[in-house]
Structure formats: C-alpha cells, structure tokens
Design a protein around this motif. Structure first.
Motif, mmCIF file in Angstrom:
data_model
loop_
_atom_site.group_PDB
_atom_site.id
_atom_site.type_symbol
_atom_site.label_atom_id
_atom_site.label_comp_id
_atom_site.label_asym_id
_atom_site.label_seq_id
_atom_site.Cartn_x
_atom_site.Cartn_y
_atom_site.Cartn_z
ATOM 1 N N GLN A 1108 -48.667 57.127 4.356
ATOM 2 C CA GLN A 1108 -47.299 57.785 3.310
ATOM 3 C C GLN A 1108 -48.056 57.230 1.820
ATOM 4 O OE1 GLN A 1108 -44.930 59.265 5.069
ATOM 5 N NE2 GLN A 1108 -44.202 59.526 2.728
ATOM 6 N N CYS A 1109 -47.725 58.213 1.332
ATOM 7 C CA CYS A 1109 -47.882 58.522 0.148
ATOM 8 C C CYS A 1109 -47.049 58.625 -1.113
ATOM 9 C CB CYS A 1109 -48.716 59.682 -0.830
ATOM 10 S SG CYS A 1109 -50.806 59.146 0.445
ATOM 11 N N THR A 1110 -46.858 57.701 -1.570
ATOM 12 C CA THR A 1110 -45.734 57.596 -2.756
ATOM 13 C C THR A 1110 -46.179 57.980 -3.896
ATOM 14 O OG1 THR A 1110 -45.665 55.518 -3.066
ATOM 15 C CG2 THR A 1110 -44.391 55.879 -0.945
ATOM 16 N N PRO A 1111 -45.787 58.085 -5.183
ATOM 17 C CA PRO A 1111 -46.113 58.401 -6.674
ATOM 18 C C PRO A 1111 -46.394 56.430 -7.247
ATOM 19 C CG PRO A 1111 -43.616 58.724 -6.756
ATOM 20 C CD PRO A 1111 -44.301 58.723 -5.286
ATOM 21 N N GLU A 1112 -45.938 55.398 -6.383
ATOM 22 C CA GLU A 1112 -46.511 54.358 -6.768
ATOM 23 C C GLU A 1112 -47.664 54.227 -6.031
ATOM 24 O OE1 GLU A 1112 -43.323 54.912 -5.890
ATOM 25 O OE2 GLU A 1112 -42.344 54.609 -7.632
ATOM 26 N N GLY A 1113 -48.247 54.093 -4.860
ATOM 27 C CA GLY A 1113 -49.283 54.210 -4.114
ATOM 28 C C GLY A 1113 -49.645 54.846 -2.616
ATOM 29 N N ILE A 1114 -49.706 54.034 -1.648
ATOM 30 C CA ILE A 1114 -50.283 54.788 -1.105
ATOM 31 C C ILE A 1114 -50.171 53.221 0.570
ATOM 32 C CG2 ILE A 1114 -51.641 54.789 1.480
ATOM 33 C CD1 ILE A 1114 -54.208 55.408 -0.944
ATOM 34 N N ARG A 1115 -49.055 53.953 0.790
ATOM 35 C CA ARG A 1115 -48.282 52.942 1.932
ATOM 36 C C ARG A 1115 -48.653 52.967 3.732
ATOM 37 N NH1 ARG A 1115 -41.379 51.973 2.276
ATOM 38 N NH2 ARG A 1115 -41.717 51.786 0.268
ATOM 39 N N LEU A 1116 -48.792 52.248 4.004
ATOM 40 C CA LEU A 1116 -48.785 51.612 5.409
ATOM 41 C C LEU A 1116 -48.515 51.223 6.595
ATOM 42 C CD1 LEU A 1116 -52.491 50.111 5.393
ATOM 43 C CD2 LEU A 1116 -52.311 52.915 5.726
ATOM 44 N N GLN A 1117 -47.633 52.084 7.000
ATOM 45 C CA GLN A 1117 -46.276 51.698 8.205
ATOM 46 C C GLN A 1117 -46.355 51.764 9.756
ATOM 47 O OE1 GLN A 1117 -43.168 54.607 4.651
ATOM 48 N NE2 GLN A 1117 -43.542 55.708 7.464
ATOM 49 N N CYS A 1118 -45.918 50.844 10.747
ATOM 50 C CA CYS A 1118 -45.982 50.354 11.657
ATOM 51 C C CYS A 1118 -44.540 50.272 12.712
ATOM 52 C CB CYS A 1118 -46.455 49.321 12.083
ATOM 53 S SG CYS A 1118 -47.100 49.229 13.493
ATOM 54 N N TYR A 1119 -43.987 51.297 12.973
ATOM 55 C CA TYR A 1119 -43.144 51.008 13.837
ATOM 56 C C TYR A 1119 -43.188 50.228 14.610
ATOM 57 C CZ TYR A 1119 -41.814 54.946 11.143
ATOM 58 O OH TYR A 1119 -41.989 55.988 9.552
ATOM 59 N N MET A 1120 -41.920 49.569 15.079
ATOM 60 C CA MET A 1120 -41.120 49.111 16.037
ATOM 61 C C MET A 1120 -40.303 48.565 16.806
ATOM 62 S SD MET A 1120 -43.025 45.431 14.405
ATOM 63 C CE MET A 1120 -44.238 46.300 14.234
ATOM 64 N N ASN A 1121 -40.144 48.704 17.673
ATOM 65 C CA ASN A 1121 -39.042 47.911 18.414
ATOM 66 C C ASN A 1121 -37.685 47.184 17.538
ATOM 67 O OD1 ASN A 1121 -39.298 50.018 20.477
ATOM 68 N ND2 ASN A 1121 -39.443 47.838 22.201
ATOM 69 N N TYR A 1122 -38.591 46.096 16.471
ATOM 70 C CA TYR A 1122 -37.176 45.425 16.776
ATOM 71 C C TYR A 1122 -38.452 44.857 15.425
ATOM 72 C CZ TYR A 1122 -34.178 41.961 14.290
ATOM 73 O OH TYR A 1122 -33.275 41.312 13.302
ATOM 74 N N TYR A 1123 -38.299 44.184 14.152
ATOM 75 C CA TYR A 1123 -38.885 43.777 12.858
ATOM 76 C C TYR A 1123 -38.486 43.214 12.545
ATOM 77 C CZ TYR A 1123 -41.868 42.592 9.378
ATOM 78 O OH TYR A 1123 -42.403 41.495 8.332
ATOM 79 N N THR A 1124 -38.628 41.561 11.966
ATOM 80 C CA THR A 1124 -36.960 40.470 10.934
ATOM 81 C C THR A 1124 -38.619 39.952 10.454
ATOM 82 O OG1 THR A 1124 -36.083 38.673 11.250
ATOM 83 C CG2 THR A 1124 -37.703 39.151 13.146
ATOM 84 N N GLU A 1125 -38.646 39.561 9.434
ATOM 85 C CA GLU A 1125 -39.632 38.905 8.410
ATOM 86 C C GLU A 1125 -39.964 37.332 9.414
ATOM 87 O OE1 GLU A 1125 -36.116 36.057 5.729
ATOM 88 O OE2 GLU A 1125 -38.023 37.945 3.915
ATOM 89 N N GLU A 1126 -39.754 37.105 10.088
ATOM 90 C CA GLU A 1126 -39.401 35.664 10.770
ATOM 91 C C GLU A 1126 -40.713 35.184 11.798
ATOM 92 O OE1 GLU A 1126 -36.836 36.763 10.610
ATOM 93 O OE2 GLU A 1126 -35.460 34.861 9.453
ATOM 94 N N MET A 1127 -40.625 36.944 12.313
ATOM 95 C CA MET A 1127 -42.456 36.580 13.206
ATOM 96 C C MET A 1127 -43.782 36.827 12.482
ATOM 97 S SD MET A 1127 -41.209 40.199 15.053
ATOM 98 C CE MET A 1127 -39.378 40.953 15.849
ATOM 99 N N LYS A 1128 -44.326 36.495 12.877
ATOM 100 C CA LYS A 1128 -45.657 36.015 12.358
ATOM 101 C C LYS A 1128 -46.940 36.934 12.570
ATOM 102 C CE LYS A 1128 -45.409 31.766 15.306
ATOM 103 N NZ LYS A 1128 -46.550 30.440 15.693
ATOM 104 N N THR A 1129 -45.927 37.941 11.477
ATOM 105 C CA THR A 1129 -47.365 39.063 11.028
ATOM 106 C C THR A 1129 -48.039 38.378 9.580
ATOM 107 O OG1 THR A 1129 -44.782 40.358 11.624
ATOM 108 C CG2 THR A 1129 -46.670 41.413 10.375
ATOM 109 N N VAL A 1130 -49.249 39.117 10.044
ATOM 110 C CA VAL A 1130 -50.620 39.354 9.129
ATOM 111 C C VAL A 1130 -51.131 40.808 8.343
ATOM 112 C CG1 VAL A 1130 -52.753 38.194 8.844
ATOM 113 C CG2 VAL A 1130 -50.855 37.003 9.411
ATOM 114 N N TRP A 1131 -51.147 40.541 7.749
ATOM 115 C CA TRP A 1131 -51.848 41.723 7.467
ATOM 116 C C TRP A 1131 -53.105 42.086 6.614
ATOM 117 C CZ3 TRP A 1131 -50.180 47.500 7.143
ATOM 118 C CH2 TRP A 1131 -49.215 47.541 7.743
#
Length: 1406
Positions: A1108-1131
């Motif tokens: 997904q492109c925006t005026p600020e830059g390029i965004r990568l998105q991953c859709y899932m059933n549920y997401y919360t910041e407590e998950m161990k997610t690493v980019w």
C-alpha cells in the motif's frame, strides 16, 4: 599375538556423536542462504542498465511536476472486484493452512504412538529376561526397577525423566548431565528434582538445544552404586515458512525418502570387535509415515568416507531399524562409523568408534596381520603392492613380509617372494597380461608368521605407456630416539620430551607409548606420527603413575624403542609455595620475641617442609637471617634483640620445588617485655566445617599466660569491613574450638579470640582471615553407618575434592586421634572410614575429619548414645539372622485421606508376630487404627483413618518370625511429613468437596477460531438450583449468556484479549449442599501462553503481505484474524530485524499488522518478512520489494507525494472575506483577505466574471505577498454584484466568491438568498485588519466563528488610504443582529464554506 592389550582410550567408552541439531540447522540455513545468493545473482542480471535508471528518475521528476494524479492500471479495480479478490485469496490460504496443519498433527501423533509402543516393547523384553533374585539376604545394594528412558523433544518444551530404585538402606539418587552433577540452584527454574513414593524424577523446563546430552541417575547406599542412563535429544522446529506456503502441501503418492520424519531411538555405542569375527551396528528409529515400499534413505560412512554395500559391508534400512553388518572383520574396518539418514528437516546423524583387535595368532608371539593392502603402478608384467605395518607393542620386532597373489575367481594363493621383504613395498612379477589378481600380505617375526591381511581389490595386469619402477628401497629404519624426559603438566596430562635419533633417514614422525607403573601392557598415546620432539599426553588418571617410551617412524618401519622414562605421578606442575602472611607477636620478654604466622595459601603441589625468617631494625634497610636451620612449625622465637627497638620481620616458605617468595614485611613490632597479668593473645585461628549458617573456629593457646592459668576463651565476630564485634559466647569456653551458628549464607566474617584467666581478659588475637559462610560445592557430611557385611559401626566421609598429597585427619572433640586401639582408619580414593573396634559409651563424642591440601574440605558428626544404640542394634541384626524384606516400611494415601503403612516380607510363617511403634510407643488395633497381615503375600499393614499433625514422627515395624527378626523404620518428620499430611488432607477435602457441587475440571483457557479467549471449566453433581458466578479481582462479571450448570460445562468469553485483561478470575459454584471455587490467574506464564495461542491462530490465518503506497512512503500490511501488540511479532529486512523508528514505522490494528517505509530509497529494496511466533513455531509471510514491484511502488509513491506537495503549496485564501456584504450607498467598501502559497501566488479580482481594473474608484492592492485587498470608494447600486478573488501559483489555486449588495438610505435591508447566511453589514475600509502571520495552510485548520463576532458596521466610513490598525479583532460598534448564523467581521479569519473554494487549474510550467 602373545597378549591382549586394552588401549587406554578403550576404557572410556565415549560415543563419538555428531548429532548436534544446531549443526544440522546451520547447514540447512547455509544452504538456504546459498540459494538466496544464487537467486539474487540471477535477479541482478535482469536489472536494467544505468541509462534505464536515469530514464526512470527523469520520469519520476516529471511526475512531481505534474499535479494531476493518474491511477495505475494494476490498481484500477472496482469495490466488488477488490472484495471478490480478497475473499478468494483468504479462502485459498485458509484451505492450504488447514491441510498442512492436519497433516502435521497426524504425523506427530503417529510419531508419539510409535515411540511409546517401542518403549513399552523394550521394557517388556527387559522384564522378560530380567533375573529375579531371591532376596534371601538383606540389606541390598541399589537396583533400578524402572530405568530411565530416552526422550526426543522439541525446543522450548519440558521433558521429564523418571526412574524407580530399590535398596536397603534407601539409596540416595543424584542426577548427572554429561558426567556433571545437576545443580538446580545453578539455573533457578531450569531443573526440578523430585522424589515421591519411591519414584525419582528430573524435570527440565523449556528445553534448549544445549540440553541435548546423556543424563544419568546414580543411586548410592553403603552397599554399592547403580546407574541408569538415558539420552535426551532436543530438536529445533523447522521455520514455519517452509511448511505453510501455498502450493507446498505434500502428497503422499509422490513422497520422497527425504520427506520422511525420522527420529533415532536406540543408537549403537562404541563397539569392540575381533579380527575374523562379525559385528552389527544397529540403530532403531521411528519413521513417519512408515511405508513398507519407501524405506528411509540411510548412508554409512567410515572416517567420513562413504561405504558401498557389498560382501564386506551389508546394509539395510527398514522396519524401524538401520543396520550395518560387517561379516568379516579386519583391522581395516577400524574407525569412526557414522549413520546419516536424510529426513524432512535435513539429516539425522549418529557416530561411534569401532575398535578391531588382532585375532589370536596361530603361533604364540606372532605379530598381527598387516593392513591396507593396495596394488598400484599396474603393468603387463608386474604390479607394485604396498601395505601398512601392524602395531607391535608387546610382540617381537617384525623381520619381514610375505606377499601372496591369487587369480580372480580362484581360491589358490601363490607366494610371490621366497625371502621376506623388509619394506612395506614389493613389485609382484610373473603376472599374465589381461588377467585379474588379488594380493594379501603376512608379517614375519622370530615367533612365526602372522595371519594374512584382507585381500586387496581386484587389479588387471595391462601394459602402460610409462610406469614408475620401485624406487627408494635402499636405506633402513631410523635409530631409536634419545633420552625421554617427562614433567608435570596438569591434573590429567604430562609433558613428554625426547632427543631425536642420531640417524633420521627420511623421518616421518614419532609414536609415543605409555603404561601404568606396575603394568606390562603398553598403550599408544598417538595414532598418527607426530613430527616434533615434544608431546602432551592427555586423558590420564589423576594421581596414577606412568612411564613412557618413544619410537621413530619412516617408510621402512618403526625404530627400536627408546629407553623408558622415569615414573611420574600425574599431578599439577611443582612450584614454590606462595608467601606466608599474618605475622604476629605472641610473646616478648625484652630480649626475644615469639612470632607466629599463617601458612601460605598455595603450597605449590608439595608439602611445605621449612620456613625461613629474616629480621631488620625498623630504621634500617638491611635484612638479616634469623635461622639457618629450617623451622618446621609456624611459630618461632627470635633471640638476641634489643629492648625498646622496633623490628620488622619477613618469612619464606619452602617445599620440594625450592624456597618461595618472601612475605610482606610485618608492621614494626617493639621489643618490650610483657609484664601484664592477663594472658597474651591466642593465635593460628583456622576454620573447619564451613557451611551456609555455621562454622567451627579453632585456635591455639596463648604462649604468654600472664599471672594465672588460662581458664577459657571468648570469641568475637564481625562482618567483613565492620568494626562492631559481637561476642558469640557469653561464658568463656574451656576448649580451643567453638561452633558459631546463626550466620547469613554468602556473608563474609572475621573473628578474634580473647583468652580469659583469673586476672582478667587478655589481649585479642590477630583477626582471622575473612571467611565466607558458604559450603564448598558437592560438600558431603560424615555418615554414620553399619557395614552390611561385617556389622562394624563406622563413620565415613567422602571428600568433594582431593589431591595426591591430601590426607584425612580424624579427631575426636577436635583432638587428633593417634594410634588408638579403639578405632581403625582406612582410606580408599576420596573416601575415608573410621571403624570402631568395640563401640561403647566411651566412644561417644564429636568426631571431625579434615582433608589436607584442599580448599577446606571438612565435616563433623556427633555420635550420641541413641544413635550408637541404634547402630549397635543394626549391627546385631546384621550379625544374626533376619527376616528378609521385599519392601521396607512405606506409606500410601488412600481415598478419604486414610494413610496406609505397609511392608512386605519375602516369606512369612503362620507364627509370625510383629508390632508397630510410633514415636517409641507401640500402636495396636483400636479406634481409628487397623493392623493386619497376609501370610500369602507377606504384607503387614497399619491403616490410620484420621492422619493429623499428631502423627508426625518415626514409624517402626518390628517383625519376629521364629529365630529371625527384623525391623523397618519410616521417618515422617519435617518436609516429608508435610508432604504426606498435605496429601492426606487434600484427599479428605476432595472427598468432602465431591459430596456437593464441585468442579470436575478447574478453570482453563481455550482460544476459538475467531481469537476469542474462553475461560472454561467442567462441573459435576449439580442441580437446577445450583448457582454459578464469575468474578474478576472480586468484582462480579455478568456474561451476556447466563451459565448453564446443568450442561456440565461453563465458559466465559473474553473478546479482544490484551494486557488489560490480566488479573485473577474466579468461578464460584454453590447451592445448599456446599460451595466450590476455582481460581485462574491470568498473569506471567499463563498470560504468555494465551498470547502464544492467539499468535498461533493469528499466524495461521495471516494473509500474504499487501503493498500500500501513501504520500509518506510504502506500507506493507498483513491481515489476520486478530492482532495485538503483545504478540511476538518481528519484521525483518533481508534477515535483519527491523526496529520501529522514524524511517521504519511499525504498528497495527485489531485486524492487521503494518510496517511503513518513509521516504524509500534503494537501500530499502529487498525481501521483507513478518514473523509471528507462538512459542513453538514461527509463522512467516514474505514480500519481495525489488525489481518491478519496487519500481511501480516507488513511482506511485512519487505521484502521491507530488500530489500532496502540490496540495500543500498551491495558492489559497486563508480567511478574512465574508460570504455576503451589504453596504449603504456612498460608503467605502474594503474587501481584505490573507492569501498563502509557495511560491507567492498571483491575485486577481473579478466582478461578475470580469476582471476588476485598478482605478480611482476600485483600488486593487497586494501587500507583502500575503494580504490582498479590493477597495471601492463611494459605492453605488451599480457596484452590487458577485465579486470573486482568484489566487493561484504553479501548483494551483482557488476562487472565493463574495456577494455585495448596495442599498440606499431608508431602504430595507435585503434578505439573504436561499441557501446563504444572512447578510452582514459592510465594514468601513478601516475595519478589516489582516493578521501579521498567517497560519500554515496544511496543519492549522480554519477557526470556526464565535457567536461574539460583530457584523460589519456602516458608521464612520473611512477612505481606503486610511492606515490599517494592527488589532486583529476590532471592538464591535453596534449590537449584532439576531441571526441564527453569525457572520464574522472582516478583520478576523473567517471560515469559508467548502463550496466557495474551487481549485484553480495550475498554469503549465514555462
């Protein structure tokens, strides 16, 4: 050969295993990285040239200049198409993941079932062949009833090792990992050692790959030691991305051997074979799926060389077994064998060494067979044959070799040479061209001819163009090496040096042999010629004595052996002792001083046998010797001193290695006679039995006693660094030792001692060395016991450390035990035993043992009368017949909390009598107690109905059966009793609890497919009137759906689970029959488990990364059933972890996780991956942002950025203009507004779509590039109309319209038109005041007009030339009209409805 020699390296039986999972995982990663590099290289070839890059940049620049935005073709989709595409991709991903998850679950369940089945079968086979010993004698050495089982587990999962051991007395079990004792305190929370009901367990939580090792349980009692071993293998799961990508679902019909899951179970260990025999190396395994037509791919290697199946190596793999059979062993077969099986996760390997010894010679003393026979330099008439000589250690020297040949297909061997050849090469002549031959070699010495070697591979005699004839046959073996010198090196190695031989003759190296002093068998220290004249021999037994010899090697063979070295004990290298310290004066008579000092901290590897003292006047620098003869004690009187002079002293210690370094000079000591009546200071303070909370302090009596005899001592203690001493004994003790208790473990203390006499308390001693209240690792206490064979009463101590010079010093009441006829002291290895000859009351007291030359190994034991009597009874029982017991007195907790005490004898007669004694009181059958026995089974039992705190104590069962008798005791005190009482009370409460409504399963959690966390439980014995309530932190929770207790299960849903849901949840079940409660604490590990379960669901449902492109830059998105910041997610970017920053922003919503690249550049090209870890596996999604994908995204970003830039900088009206102006005729009208744009915009005024000309009647002004004004002098009705202002620059602009109405005096104000606000009166030209600094157009919104703003006033018209006041808000001059929508004055920022602002087309760039 004449004798059998067991090399030293054969005694360890260590398996050479190369199955570290991390090693294989690294190989897999390295392969993947190489594949990625090749793919990157191919991608680089496809990149455009530098000219095309320049064209792309030029096109991007043009795109920034153009303000119009064109949607790319690949993004032109309708809303229906986008919805359909998303549903299609989501459905495809879910189906693929479901298939993979089902297959993985099935394979794991099959593996588990297979492993358990094999373990049970193996255990059954062991029990079938186990010899059942009749327990006719007691006591017994330890014996494992249930041995340890090997385990293979995944990383971050727990593993439990259990075993059951029996023995009398009850054995003590210690756990070891790879030969090192397991200490739970070294890694808190890592290990848990359990012992319950005779079952010993070791629990390892959250296993890591480093936990892969051989674990052993060692059971010990006074009668022996038993060991059970098992291997634990920890495997790291493969990255989930390898098994979760679409299109990679395995099809069983196309399954390859390398796609099987293989787990190795029982592995072959170090093996020993004999030449001419046969041996099989077998490794059992579990294969999933186990298909009869698809065996696993197995390869065998010897010394890293692949073996081919044939008549010398038979291989098979299938049916859960991989087997290598060597039917005709030869020394050529000796080496490191490796089994490598290709699995789904890479390879599984196991290695172990195979030793092949020489077969029994046909003639005693004959040498062993040669090996490695090869034929090369093949010609039509001859073949050059070479071989390796056998290793001769104890046999006579080899005098030559015979070479035999045999035509292929024939069994007739023909000797090629009439006389033995002395070198290991021989040209075999007399061959027939075109025929094939085999060759073999036999060695000859003075005793006879050896067995023949293994025949060589088949060779065919064919003519060659050129060949190298035998060269270099002249010469001979080198002479023997010179003198061999051996010195100490470490506790397990020595340093061997020798002189090279006088005649080298193309020397290849040296062989070093060693043997234990007193043994005739030599063992090789190296197996490959060593080129230097020095060698470190490792792996020796500490304290053992060895001698060594050396042989030189060249192509012609081995030289004569060198002379043997002198015997040497394996000990650390000798050194001089360190310096003594703590010099103190203990007495002085005016002409002499008596000095005492402390022994050096390091003795240098040998006993200290001398001390030398130097002195000097404190005012001089010259030292003088005090003693020429050695002082052996640590006290010395220095004579010939001058009274009143200050002296300094220094002391040196000496041992076998020499005199050590001197101590630091003492403090100046004045030679002054002691005349005080009080005693002098005690000295030589030392410590024994240092533990965590106690220690024993010992000292020597004062040399100077004063005017009266010493009657006692006071001991003072202080923490290190503190000057506050506390006296430990209120009354003086007469003995010269004191046990100090109440210490803090790990704290450091210092002590001093004061002597007491009738004249008072004497001077305190010198401070002791600081001592830390902490026991040495592995410290053992003195054990009192009775020898099971002889019945002797003894005290035994096993030292945790010892060296060659160490000795066990026993004492009674801290007085050394000499040659006393009442006791006998023996020592064996690390253990010393003090045996009583005829023990009685005179032997009672405190016994202590100190191990010299250690870091303070010591222990003590107080022999009391009761303990002695008990041991005497046991001694008597051993020396007299006893009733053999199959099981000693034990207990078990029954239902309702009843406790059953029982013992089982091997055999009982009908006349048996027995009694139970609890705390020295006999217990008989009565209320609450039932005692019975069964002659057939030999069981005697006592059942206690109500087990309470009053039942704590010692339980003893005494059995009399004819002349034989025995007794068995069970001590239930302290922690052991608490465990039993807790279990009994639990069973009692459980019985009572289950009488009413209760939880059959307490609260637990599950996670649904939609990522809702469910707190669930199961209930039993409920009725319709039973109530069920939920609470969190004592606050009641009322769920949307009331719980239905009749169904037997209740659940509480928690939607959108996050950190805010932490806390203690409680479920309460109650009715008139009772009440039951279940608590569930969502915090710590439980919270992490829930997050991991959510992460597993989210990771499984995660879509592919979307760009997904925006005026600020390029965004990568991953859709899932549920997401919360407590998950161990690493980019990750190119395998490097991304941290959230201004450049890379990471965030997410409840439905997706995203990562945005601000202002992208070529550095941000590459593969991006999001990894969602659930604690067991990692779910990964990858997007390759390179090539055309990056180019398209970058162009779209540039377009969006250009459009946003143009929108931000286009010309616009910031405020100041009203919508409608009504003004009286002949007044002056001033329309002023603030404009903004970058660059400064152009301003044009229009009336009825005609540009307004600048003249005396209408003046157009544009001041400072910010303030635009239109002033109409003396307005008339002709000036009424629609006015507009056009503000524009190169990025665009906008129109603002104003309706002006001019009315005559006396006319009614015209009403505003439909859809417009009511008209405001015009303000004179002096009223509008533009603000000095307009707000930025894109960040500060236009303010909303307040109700207090005033309409335009018609009084006091002001000419246009009147200076503009600086006040932004003029004071209202007339009350505002009652209008529902107030019109702002011209002097403030007036908001303009969006319909009035129209973007002006941007003029083309010139």
């Amino acid at each position: 050969m004449a004798s059998k020699v067991t090399p030293w390296y054969k005694k360890k039986h260590v398996s050479h295993v190369k199955t570290d999972y991390a090693y294989h995982h690294t190989k897999c990663l390295r392969t993947n990285q190489q594949t990625a590099v090749r793919f990157g290289q191919q991608t680089a070839v496809r990149k455009s040239s530098s000219s095309s890059v320049s064209q792309v940049k030029a096109q991007a620049t043009e795109a920034m200049d153009e303000l119009t935005y064109t949607i790319p073709v690949f993004r032109q989709r309708t809303a229906e198409q986008e919805t359909e595409e998303y549903q299609r991709v989501s459905t495809h991903v879910e189906k693929g993941l479901t298939v993979i998850q089902d297959e993985l679950h099935r394979m794991r369940m099959a593996t588990k079932a297979r492993v358990e089945s094999l373990a049970i079968q193996r255990e059954v086979r062991e029990m079938m062949y186990r010899r059942v010993d009749s327990l006719e004698e007691i006591p017994r050495m330890p014996d494992f009833l249930v041995a340890l089982r090997p385990h293979t587990v995944w990383e971050k999962t727990p593993v439990k090792l259990f075993c059951t051991v029996q023995g009398t007395p009850r054995p003590v079990v210690k756990w070891y990992k790879g030969g090192v004792i397991v200490d739970p305190l070294s890694a808190p929370g890592k290990y848990k050692i359990d012992n319950k009901y005779g079952v010993h367990g070791l629990i390892i939580s959250r296993c890591a790959v480093s936990d892969t090792a051989e674990y052993s349980a060692v059971a010990t009692n006074p009668h022996g030691v038993a060991t059970s071993k098992a291997t634990v293998i920890v495997k790291r799961p493969a990255p989930s991305g390898e098994s979760c990508l679409l299109g990679l679902v395995p099809h069983l019909t196309e399954l390859h051997a390398s796609k099987l899951e293989v787990s190795l179970l029982d592995r072959f260990s170090v093996s020993f074979g004999v030449e001419g025999g046969a041996i099989s190396l077998v490794c059992t395994m579990v294969v999933v799926p186990d298909l009869p037509n698809l065996p696993p791919l197995a390869q065998w290697f010897r010394d890293d060389k692949l073996l081919a199946p044939g008549h010398l190596a038979e291989m098979s793999a299938g049916g859960g077994v991989a087997r290598l059979t060597l039917p005709h062993l030869a020394k050529d077969d000796e080496g490191l064998y490796t089994l490598r099986i290709f699995t789904k996760d890479g390879t599984a390997e196991h290695s172990a060494y195979l030793f092949v010894s020489d077969a029994a010679p046909s003639v005693a003393g004959a040498p062993g067979a040669p090996m490695s026979v090869k034929a090369y330099d093949v010609n039509a008439d001859y073949v050059l044959v070479s071989w390796k000589p056998p290793n001769t250690v104890n046999e006579a020297a080899i005098t030559g070799y015979f070479v035999d040949r045999c035509e292929a297909g024939s069994d007739t061997w023909v000797q090629c040479n009439d006389a033995p050849v002395k070198v290991c090469k021989y040209p075999a002549h007399g061959l027939k061209e075109g025929r094939s031959y085999h060759f073999r070699v036999r060695a000859v010495n003075s005793a006879g001819i050896s067995r023949s070697s293994r025949k060589s591979d088949k060779v065919t005699a064919l003519d060659a163009a050129e060949s190298e004839r035998l060269q270099g046959t002249e010469g001979g073996v080198p002479s023997a090496p010179g003198q061999v010198a051996v010195t100490r090196n470490t506790k397990t190695s020595v340093f061997v040096q020798w002189q090279p031989p006088k005649t080298l003759k193309n020397l290849m190296g040296y062989y070093i042999d060693g043997r234990v002093v007193g043994s005739k068998d030599w063992f090789p220290c190296n197996h490959k010629p060593f080129k230097h004249c020095r060698f470190v021999v490792h792996g020796l037994i500490p304290g053992e004595s060895y001698t060594f010899r050396v042989q030189a090697v060249n192509v012609f063979g081995l030289s004569d052996e060198s002379q043997e070295s002198s015997p040497i004990a394996v000990e650390p290298a000798l050194a001089t002792p360190s310096a003594p310290f703590g010099i103190t004066m203990v007495s002085c008579d005016g002409s002499s001083m008596t000095l005492a000092w402390r022994r050096p901290k390091h003795c240098g590897g040998s006993k200290i046998n001398a001390y030398y003292i130097d002195k000097r006047n404190a005012d001089t620098l010259v030292w003088k010797e005090v003693n020429l003869a050695a002082v052996t004690e640590r006290i010395c009187t220095v004579d010939n001193l001058t009274e009143g002079i200050f002296y300094e002293f220094k002391i040196q210690a000496a041992n076998m290695a020499g005199v050590g370094v001197p101590s630091a000079p003492s403090a100046p000591i004045k030679c002054e006679a002691w005349t005080m009546e009080e005693p002098g200071p005690a000295f030589d303070l030392s410590f024994s039995e240092v533990r965590g909370q106690s220690l024993v302090l010992l000292w020597k009596a004062p040399v100077y006693t004063g005017a009266a005899a010493v009657t006692g001592y006071l001991v003072d203690m202080a923490k290190k660094g503190s000057s506050e001493f506390v006296t430990q004994n209120q009354e003086a003790v007469s003995q010269r030792y004191l046990q100090v208790t109440g210490l803090e473990e790990g704290e450091t203390y210092v002590f001093r001692v004061r002597a007491v006499s009738a004249k008072g308390v004497g001077k305190p001693s010198q401070l002791s060395e600081p001592v830390c209240a902490k026991a040495l690792p592995g410290t053992q206490e003195i054990v009192a016991g009775v020898d099971e064979v002889t019945g002797d009463v003894f005290l035994s101590l096993e030292a945790c450390e010892i060296c060659a010079t160490s000795k066990f010093m026993w004492s009674k009441n801290y007085k050394a035990i000499g040659d006393c006829p009442r006791v006998a002291v023996t020592a064996k290895g690390r253990t010393s035993r003090l045996t009583f000859t005829n023990p009685d009351k005179d032997d009672l007291g405190r016994y202590s043992a100190v191990v010299t030359d250690t870091e303070g190994v010591s222990s003590s034991h107080t022999l009391t009368e009761d303990a002695l009597n008990t041991m005497l009874e046991l001694s008597y029982a051993i020396r007299h017949p006893v009733v053999p017991l199959k099981h000693g007195l034990n207990y078990e907790i029954l239902e309702k909390g009843h406790v059953r005490f029982w013992a089982q004898a091997v055999k009982l007669s009908s006349s048996v009598s027995y009694r139970f004694i609890v705390n020295d009181k006999e217990v008989k059958t009565g209320e609450g107690v039932k005692i019975s026995h069964d002659v057939a089974s030999g069981v005697i039992q006592m059942t206690v109905d109500l087990f309470t705190r009053a039942n704590e104590g010692t339980y003893t069962l005494q059995i009399h059966d004819g002349k034989a008798k025995t007794q068995s005791s069970l001590v239930l005190v302290g922690d052991a009793f608490k465990v039993a009482l807790k279990e009994a009370e639990f069973q009692r409460k459980e019985h009572i609890r289950k009488q009413g409504p209760h939880f059959s399963e307490y609260l637990y959690f599950t996670v649904t497919e939609d990522c809702t966390v469910m707190l669930a439980c199961k209930v039993a014995n409920v009725k319709k009137e039973t109530s069920f309530n939920w609470y969190k932190e004592e606050d009641e929770i009322v769920p949307e759906t009331p719980p239905n207790v009749v169904s037997g299960a209740c659940a509480l849903p928690i939607h959108l689970f996050s950190r805010k849901d932490q806390g203690v949840f409680k479920a309460v079940l109650s009715d008139p029959r009772g009440k039951d409660t279940s608590l569930f604490d969502i915090s710590g590990k439980v919270f992490d488990d829930i997050i991991n379960a959510l992460a597993q669901n989210a990771g499984a449902s995660a879509s592919e990364l979307v760009l997904q492109c925006t005026p600020e830059g390029i965004r990568l998105q991953c859709y899932m059933n549920y997401y919360t910041e407590e998950m161990k997610t690493v980019w990750k970017h190119k395998e490097s972890k991304i941290a959230s920053s201004e450049k890379m922003r990471i965030g997410g919503t409840t439905e997706m996780a995203w990562m945005q690249i601000r202002d992208p550049s070529d550095k941000e090209k590459g593969s991006y991956t999001i990894e969602i870890s659930d604690g067991v596996q990692t779910h990964a999604r990858t997007f390759d942002l390179s090539g055309q994908a990056y180019t398209d995204a970058y162009e779209e970003y540039l377009r969006l950025k250009a459009a946003a830039f143009a929108e931000k900088n286009r010309g616009r009206v910031m405020g100041g203009l009203p919508d409608v102006v009504t003004i009286m005729e002949d007044k002056s009208l001033s329309l002023t507004c603030t404009v903004w744009g970058e660059p400064t915009p152009e301003v044009s005024w229009f009336k009825n779509e005609q540009e307004v000309a600048n003249n005396e009647h209408t003046r157009v002004m544009f001041e400072g590039g910010k303030f635009a004004s239109l002033v109409i002098n003396k307005v008339s009705p002709d000036d009424s109309g629609k006015y507009s202002i056009n503000v524009r620059n190169k990025y665009g602009g906008e129109f603002v319209e104003i309706t002006v109405s001019v009315y005559r005096l006396g006319e009614k104000l015209p009403e505003p038109k439909l859809g417009q606000p009511k008209m405001a009166a015009a303000t004179p030209a002096t009223t509008p005041v533009p603000p000095k600094t307009p707000a930025p157009p894109s960040k500060t919104p236009t303010p909303t007009p307040s109700k207090s703003q005033t309409p335009v006033s018609m009084k006091s018209p002001t000419p246009a030339s009147t200076p503009v006041p600086k006040s932004p808000t003029p004071t209202p001059k007339s009350p505002p009209p009652k209008s529902p929508t107030p019109t702002p004055s011209r002097g403030i920022k007036s908001p303009t409805p969006p319909s009035r602002f129209m973007k002006s087309p941007t003029p083309p760039r010139k």
